[in-house]
Design a protein around this motif. Structure first.
Motif, PDB file in Angstrom:
ATOM      1  N   LEU A  73       0.445  20.406 -17.461  1.00 28.30           N
ATOM      2  CA  LEU A  73      -0.606  19.458 -17.838  1.00 28.30           C
ATOM      3  C   LEU A  73      -1.310  18.887 -16.608  1.00 28.30           C
ATOM      4  N   ALA A  74      -0.520  18.526 -15.588  1.00 26.11           N
ATOM      5  CA  ALA A  74      -1.098  17.970 -14.359  1.00 26.11           C
ATOM      6  C   ALA A  74      -2.055  18.969 -13.719  1.00 26.11           C
ATOM      7  N   ASN A  75      -1.673  20.251 -13.754  1.00 30.34           N
ATOM      8  CA  ASN A  75      -2.527  21.297 -13.191  1.00 30.34           C
ATOM      9  C   ASN A  75      -3.840  21.436 -13.967  1.00 30.34           C
ATOM     10  N   LYS A  76      -3.811  20.978 -15.211  1.00 36.57           N
ATOM     11  CA  LYS A  76      -5.022  20.988 -16.034  1.00 36.57           C
ATOM     12  C   LYS A  76      -5.822  19.691 -15.874  1.00 36.57           C
ATOM     13  N   GLY A  77      -5.306  18.798 -15.020  1.00 32.81           N
ATOM     14  CA  GLY A  77      -5.997  17.542 -14.768  1.00 32.81           C
ATOM     15  C   GLY A  77      -5.614  16.418 -15.711  1.00 32.81           C
ATOM     16  N   PHE A  78      -4.540  16.616 -16.487  1.00 33.66           N
ATOM     17  CA  PHE A  78      -4.125  15.589 -17.447  1.00 33.66           C
ATOM     18  C   PHE A  78      -2.855  14.903 -16.967  1.00 33.66           C
ATOM     19  N   ILE A  79      -2.935  13.583 -16.752  1.00 32.05           N
ATOM     20  CA  ILE A  79      -1.728  12.817 -16.416  1.00 32.05           C
ATOM     21  C   ILE A  79      -1.631  11.570 -17.302  1.00 32.05           C
TER      22      ILE A  79
ATOM     23  N   LYS B 226      -4.289  10.180 -19.462  1.00 32.16           N
ATOM     24  CA  LYS B 226      -5.525   9.623 -20.009  1.00 32.16           C
ATOM     25  C   LYS B 226      -6.434  10.737 -20.514  1.00 32.16           C
ATOM     26  N   GLY B 227      -7.173  10.422 -21.564  1.00 24.85           N
ATOM     27  CA  GLY B 227      -8.116  11.394 -22.097  1.00 24.85           C
ATOM     28  C   GLY B 227      -7.484  12.314 -23.128  1.00 24.85           C
ATOM     29  N   LYS B 228      -8.200  13.361 -23.455  1.00 21.61           N
ATOM     30  CA  LYS B 228      -7.755  14.310 -24.469  1.00 21.61           C
ATOM     31  C   LYS B 228      -6.642  15.202 -23.928  1.00 21.61           C
ATOM     32  N   ILE B 229      -5.616  15.393 -24.738  1.00 23.95           N
ATOM     33  CA  ILE B 229      -4.499  16.260 -24.330  1.00 23.95           C
ATOM     34  C   ILE B 229      -4.943  17.719 -24.404  1.00 23.95           C
ATOM     35  N   PRO B 230      -4.789  18.487 -23.320  1.00 22.67           N
ATOM     36  CA  PRO B 230      -5.146  19.910 -23.378  1.00 22.67           C
ATOM     37  C   PRO B 230      -4.310  20.635 -24.430  1.00 22.67           C
ATOM     38  N   GLN B 231      -4.887  21.604 -25.097  1.00 24.74           N
ATOM     39  CA  GLN B 231      -4.135  22.382 -26.084  1.00 24.74           C
ATOM     40  C   GLN B 231      -3.108  23.241 -25.358  1.00 24.74           C
ATOM     41  N   ILE B 232      -1.865  23.096 -25.751  1.00 23.13           N
ATOM     42  CA  ILE B 232      -0.777  23.806 -25.080  1.00 23.13           C
ATOM     43  C   ILE B 232      -0.565  25.149 -25.774  1.00 23.13           C
ATOM     44  N   PRO B 233      -0.749  26.260 -25.067  1.00 24.87           N
ATOM     45  CA  PRO B 233      -0.632  27.582 -25.703  1.00 24.87           C
ATOM     46  C   PRO B 233       0.806  27.920 -26.080  1.00 24.87           C
ATOM     47  N   ASN B 234       0.947  28.855 -27.016  1.00 29.14           N
ATOM     48  CA  ASN B 234       2.276  29.228 -27.501  1.00 29.14           C
ATOM     49  C   ASN B 234       3.182  29.742 -26.399  1.00 29.14           C
ATOM     50  N   GLU B 235       2.620  30.449 -25.431  1.00 29.51           N
ATOM     51  CA  GLU B 235       3.478  30.988 -24.363  1.00 29.51           C
ATOM     52  C   GLU B 235       4.105  29.878 -23.525  1.00 29.51           C
ATOM     53  N   VAL B 236       3.383  28.775 -23.365  1.00 31.01           N
ATOM     54  CA  VAL B 236       3.941  27.625 -22.638  1.00 31.01           C
ATOM     55  C   VAL B 236       5.032  26.961 -23.481  1.00 31.01           C
ATOM     56  N   LYS B 237       4.796  26.854 -24.793  1.00 28.00           N
ATOM     57  CA  LYS B 237       5.805  26.277 -25.686  1.00 28.00           C
ATOM     58  C   LYS B 237       7.085  27.109 -25.673  1.00 28.00           C
TER      59      LYS B 237
END
Length: 320
Positions: free
Chosen positions: A261-267, A269-280
């Motif tokens: 998430l941090a690599n996507k710029g999310f720590i 605040k804001g909209k949560i990036p959609q987490i793909p199935n491979e990450v899950k």
């Protein structure tokens, strides 16, 4: 380790929430609590949270957390009393109802982390007095402290928790000084036990948090202990080589998801990036591997409706 096909098939059967008619319900980020006078039914869902936000659900995560905690509660009951009464289902724990203290005892053996409350995040920004612990100059990310430090955290009902010093805990009267000293002693004893136990299985317990409560005048360990949610675990035999190269250690905890998430710029605040199935699925593998390495037991699970299974177990013990 479960096969990729089992993990993939469980993506549509994750335990996202429960709504049983049992006592008074309290829903945390991951656990659904049902309070019944002197007891509490805790159902650990597959929800995953990071940066104080609920993100999504991970296959079999709730079972991993519940069974890992059950393992540690049994192993550490001679160090400090805990609240466990029974574990009637892989996702369910029945516990004694305690009066919780509004402080989490966070114990850190290494300087690391990406969240705004982490030791490394603050150190990078010039903080040297971290929750009452004076940190020396020249530390590198993921370096071991000379000895573990305690950085208490408030337990916010809403919003973010706050990292404070032990002196501040006492000053704010969150707990009295005698109780805080007992919590501190118990936390360090639990942490040192955890370090020694997982070292035998090629793991490092990096940091963790403990929650305590009071029951009949006794200090009682509650919530969870040494799970991949409440703790960081690194692979032991590759740590030194990776650290010397300035590379990240091999991780077996939810830091993998935090970092993604941090690599996507999310720590937080804001909209949560959609987490793909491979990450899950990768996250599920890390959770399961952590359980197997910690406990020495094979993780057993199958594709099924977890909610229906839990309902059947609760009926069997006359809670429904």
């Amino acid at each position: 380790m479960l096969s990729d096909s089992i993990l993939k098939n469980q993506l549509k059967r994750t335990l996202d929430k429960t709504s049983f008619k049992i006592g008074k319900k309290y829903q945390g980020k991951v656990r659904d609590n049902y309070i019944l006078n002197s007891k509490r039914v805790i159902i650990t869902t597959d929800r995953i949270s990071a940066f104080d936000r609920v993100l999504c659900s991970i296959p079999f995560k709730g079972q991993v957390l519940n069974q890992t905690s059950a393992f540690w509660f049994e192993k550490t009951k001679n160090i400090v009393k805990n609240h466990v009464v029974d574990v009637p289902d892989p996702n369910v724990m029945i516990v004694k109802e305690c009066r919780p203290y509004p402080v989490e005892m966070v114990v850190r053996g290494y300087i690391t982390g990406v969240t705004t409350t982490s030791a490394w995040y603050n150190y990078e920004r010039g903080v040297r007095n971290f929750c009452g612990n004076m940190l020396p100059e020249g530390l590198k990310k993921n370096q071991k402290f000379d000895k573990p430090i305690i950085t208490p955290s408030t337990k916010a009902m809403h919003g973010h928790d706050e990292s404070i010093s032990g002196k501040e805990v006492i000053k704010r009267k969150l707990v009295d000084e005698a109780t805080y000293k007992k919590m501190e002693k118990a936390a360090l004893a639990l942490f040192n036990f955890g370090i020694k136990h997982v070292a035998k299985n090629n793991l490092m317990l990096v940091d963790t948090k403990y929650e305590f409560g009071e029951l009949n005048g006794d200090l009682v360990l509650i919530d969870e202990i040494h799970t991949p949610d409440s703790s960081r675990f690194w692979i032991k035999d590759t740590y030194t080589k990776l650290f010397s190269k300035g590379q990240e250690p091999q991780k077996l905890d939810k830091e993998y998801v935090r970092q993604w998430l941090a690599n996507k710029g999310f720590i937080g605040k804001g909209k949560i990036p959609q987490i793909p199935n491979e990450v899950k699925i990768e996250a599920a593998k890390r959770y399961i591997t952590a359980y197997e390495m910690i406990s020495g037991n094979a993780f057993k699970a199958k594709n099924e409706n977890v909610l229906k299974r839990i309902e059947g177990k609760l009926r069997k013990i006359n809670l429904l």
